[in-house]
Design an enzyme around this catalytic site. Structure first.
Site, mmCIF file in Angstrom:
data_model
loop_
_atom_site.group_PDB
_atom_site.id
_atom_site.type_symbol
_atom_site.label_atom_id
_atom_site.label_comp_id
_atom_site.label_asym_id
_atom_site.label_seq_id
_atom_site.Cartn_x
_atom_site.Cartn_y
_atom_site.Cartn_z
ATOM 1 N N ASP A 103 -39.351 -4.619 16.627
ATOM 2 C CA ASP A 103 -38.439 -5.244 17.871
ATOM 3 C C ASP A 103 -39.545 -5.925 18.667
ATOM 4 O O ASP A 103 -40.725 -5.769 19.055
ATOM 5 C CB ASP A 103 -37.767 -4.175 18.628
HETATM 6 N N1 URA Z 1 -37.502 1.418 14.901
HETATM 7 C C1 URA Z 1 -37.170 0.555 16.244
HETATM 8 O O1 URA Z 1 -36.228 1.006 16.733
HETATM 9 N N2 URA Z 1 -37.710 -0.489 16.552
HETATM 10 C C2 URA Z 1 -38.729 -1.022 15.641
HETATM 11 O O2 URA Z 1 -39.297 -2.034 16.048
HETATM 12 C C3 URA Z 1 -39.404 -0.439 14.607
HETATM 13 C C4 URA Z 1 -38.524 0.622 14.295
#
Ligand code: URA
Length: 241
Positions: A103
């Site tokens: 993310d």
């Molecule tokens: N899980 C999440 O919620 N976000 C990420 O970036 C990676 C794993």
């Protein structure tokens, strides 16, 4: 030797094999001057393949490990003009792309490559590697929360696979906890959703490892090439060797 068009595209670093398939069906690929939309199409070295107007060439495969900082998107281009993970690789001439995603507000280990075949395998649920995340969350995580995460929690109407979970520390004054989670699935926002499912929203998230690879020796924004033995090991683990 005749090979499937999507395989040749993936090997040339155009995109993962799955993405190459959608590019073909969307009419973005020409073979010898004609748009080809059939996924079964076989091509050889003698065929000229043009993707969105650009001829493909066989590039040497390259493999990078980036310590992605927070505030960077894991895409090749961003409509909102935010910084992307590729901005760290301006001097790299190969057409690399990220393996899976993190993310925007997540930091940590991200692989990038132009090896579509390896990308395809690494992101396939059958071969998903164990990935370790450290999350700072709101609230004090209880033993019961940990137990639920270990068994699996419902996210988007599907139970998550059992996770290895450890409570690292709690801050009673700030009412926050730090948790380590090791999972092998790679669903969208997986860790955030798993923690929300047990009542704790994630404030900060970092991916500390990907299989046997770690962030050791790197600072946020820094990257290194994978060593040949690391590439070999990755390939072996997903049945490419
Ligand atoms: N899980 C999440 O919620 N976000 C990420 O970036 C990676 C794993």
């Amino acid at each position: 030797m005749a090979e499937r068009l999507q395989k040749v595209m993936a090997q040339a670093g155009v995109a993962s094999r799955r993405k190459a398939e959608s590019m073909i069906t969307d009419g973005e690929v020409k073979v010898n001057g004609k748009v080809v939309k059939e996924l079964g199409t076989k091509v050889t070295d003698k065929d000229t393949i043009i993707v969105n107007g650009v001829p493909i060439s066989k590039e040497e495969h390259v493999y990078y490990l980036l310590y992605k900082p927070r505030g960077v998107v894991t895409t090749v281009k961003d409509d909102k003009k935010r910084k992307t993970v590729l901005d760290f690789f301006e001097n790299v001439s190969e057409r690399i792309y990220p393996v899976g995603r993190l993310d925007y507000d997540t930091s940590g280990l991200l692989l990038l490559t132009n090896d579509g075949e390896l990308d395809n395998r690494l992101t396939h649920p059958k071969y998903e590697f164990e990935k370790n995340y450290v999350a700072k969350v709101k609230g004090i995580v209880s033993n019961n929360d940990l137990k639920q995460l270990r068994v699996g929690v419902m996210i988007d109407d599907k139970k998550s696979a059992p996770a290895k979970v450890k409570l690292i520390k709690t801050n009673e004054d700030a009412k926050t906890s730090i948790v380590s989670l090791t999972i092998h699935e790679g669903r969208n926002h997986q860790v955030k959703k798993m923690m929300s499912a047990v009542g704790h929203s994630v404030m900060k998230l970092s991916r500390e490892s990907y299989g046997f690879l770690t962030l050791q020796g790197l600072q946020p924004g820094e990257w290194r090439r994978l060593k040949p033995h690391e590439v070999e090991e990755l390939k072996k683990k997903v049945g490419l060797k």
